[in-house]
Design an enzyme around this catalytic site. Structure first.
Site, PDB file in Angstrom:
ATOM      1  N   THR A  47       0.826  -1.204   0.000  1.00  0.00           N
ATOM      2  CA  THR A  47       0.000   0.000   0.000  1.00  0.00           C
ATOM      3  C   THR A  47       0.860   1.255   0.000  1.00  0.00           C
ATOM      4  O   THR A  47       0.415   2.320  -0.435  1.00  0.00           O
ATOM      5  CB  THR A  47      -0.942  -0.008   1.215  1.00  0.00           C
ATOM      6  N   TYR A 135       6.320 -12.127   4.846  1.00  0.00           N
ATOM      7  CA  TYR A 135       5.060 -11.643   4.270  1.00  0.00           C
ATOM      8  C   TYR A 135       4.632 -12.611   3.174  1.00  0.00           C
ATOM      9  O   TYR A 135       5.269 -12.699   2.129  1.00  0.00           O
ATOM     10  CB  TYR A 135       5.276 -10.230   3.731  1.00  0.00           C
ATOM     11  N   LYS A 163       3.077 -12.134   8.168  1.00  0.00           N
ATOM     12  CA  LYS A 163       1.830 -11.548   7.701  1.00  0.00           C
ATOM     13  C   LYS A 163       1.236 -12.523   6.702  1.00  0.00           C
ATOM     14  O   LYS A 163       1.787 -12.734   5.615  1.00  0.00           O
ATOM     15  CB  LYS A 163       2.068 -10.184   7.048  1.00  0.00           C
ATOM     16  N   ALA A 203      -1.985  -6.854  10.142  1.00  0.00           N
ATOM     17  CA  ALA A 203      -1.310  -5.863   9.310  1.00  0.00           C
ATOM     18  C   ALA A 203      -2.351  -5.362   8.321  1.00  0.00           C
ATOM     19  O   ALA A 203      -2.612  -6.003   7.303  1.00  0.00           O
ATOM     20  CB  ALA A 203      -0.111  -6.473   8.602  1.00  0.00           C
TER      21      ALA A 203
END
Length: 296
Positions: A47, A135, A163, A203
């Site tokens: 993001t 991640y 995550k 997250a």
């Protein structure tokens, strides 16, 4: 080492009218997030548009967020790179600036083997002394870190968090079980559901626009108030859905602008929201009563 718990915002990166990193806007944004009760901050994730930024810009954002947070909440810096050496270098940079941890996607083009993935994360771990949040986001990396592999990665000293960004929420349970609790799980998409399965954090993209509410979701679950937590999640699901999918960057930035905190548009190849998307963002802000309350 800092113990990461709760809802952490996967932050947008504000850009000014000329397209440069807007440092004053970023500082205001950090202050508002923390004043709203967010538990932690993660700049330079997907993001945050890290793939569309130069090394100098990445260091600028990392340094700005770490300095502005000033230890009030943990800051985890996204340090993903396709080249293991670059990921290790970026992770050392983050540590030198005072980051509490780093978040690292697997190499996203070369389709690495399990042994290559293990070596990738071990090399990064050997280069730093702060926690790594692995991640897993197979939708964008073409690599799926399944629970058995995650359990193997948990044997690496600094690989203490993951995550988990799939819709298979039972992976939270399986990762915890197979790693004997060594790997702490953050949900990446399904916040409430991940918490119920035992995740220690989320997250989150939606907390860009609703940090207080998304932080409260964690607090309710930890207090055993599952019915209230579910109701809160359902109430904000239209917003959660709005910032999901292909327009997660543009949608989040449109929502923040509608709330009175302009953060610029996304960088190419991403396009900003068109008139319909901007109107939808405004409706969400109005219906949910989202607003920016700047710290005194």
């Amino acid at each position: 080492m800092t113990d990461f718990r709760g809802t952490y915002t996967i932050m947008v990166t504000p850009f000014d009218a000329e397209g440069a990193v807007d440092v004053p806007a970023l500082e205001r944004y950090v202050d508002w997030q923390i004043a709203s009760g967010i538990h932690g901050l993660i700049p330079l994730g997907s993001t945050g548009e890290f793939l569309s930024m130069t090394d100098d810009e990445i260091e600028l954002v990392a340094e700005t967020v770490i300095d502005r947070a000033a230890g009030r909440v943990p800051v985890i810096i996204g340090t993903t790179a396709e080249d293991t050496r670059v990921a290790a270098r970026k992770s050392r940079m983050a540590e030198s600036l005072g980051a509490d941890g780093v978040m690292v996607l697997p190499p996203f083009y070369c389709t690495p083997t399990e042994d290559e993935l293990y070596q990738h994360y071990k090399t990064i771990s050997d280069a730093i002394g702060i926690p790594i949040m692995v991640y897993n986001n197979p939708a964008v990396t073409n690599v799926d870190l399944k629970p058995k592999l995650v359990a193997r990665l948990s044997q690496i000293d600094n690989c203490r968090y993951i995550k988990e960004s799939t819709l298979e929420v039972t992976r939270v349970r399986d990762i915890m079980r197979l790693s004997d609790g060594r790997m702490n799980v953050f949900g990446g998409i399904m916040g409430f559901e991940s918490y119920v399965e035992g995740a220690v954090g989320w997250a989150a993209v939606p907390s860009n626009g609703a940090p207080a509410e998304m932080a409260r979701l964690y607090d309710l679950v930890m207090a055993g108030e599952l019915a209230q937590a579910r109701d809160l999640s359902f109430k904000y699901f239209p917003m959660i859905d709005f910032v999901a999918g292909q327009q997660y960057v543009a949608g989040t930035k449109a929502m923040l602008t509608a709330m009175g905190m302009p953060v610029g548009g996304p960088r190419p190849p991403r396009l900003p929201m068109g008139p319909e998307g901007i109107a939808a963002a405004q409706r969400l802000v109005d219906e949910l009563g989202l607003k920016i309350v700047q710290p005194a």
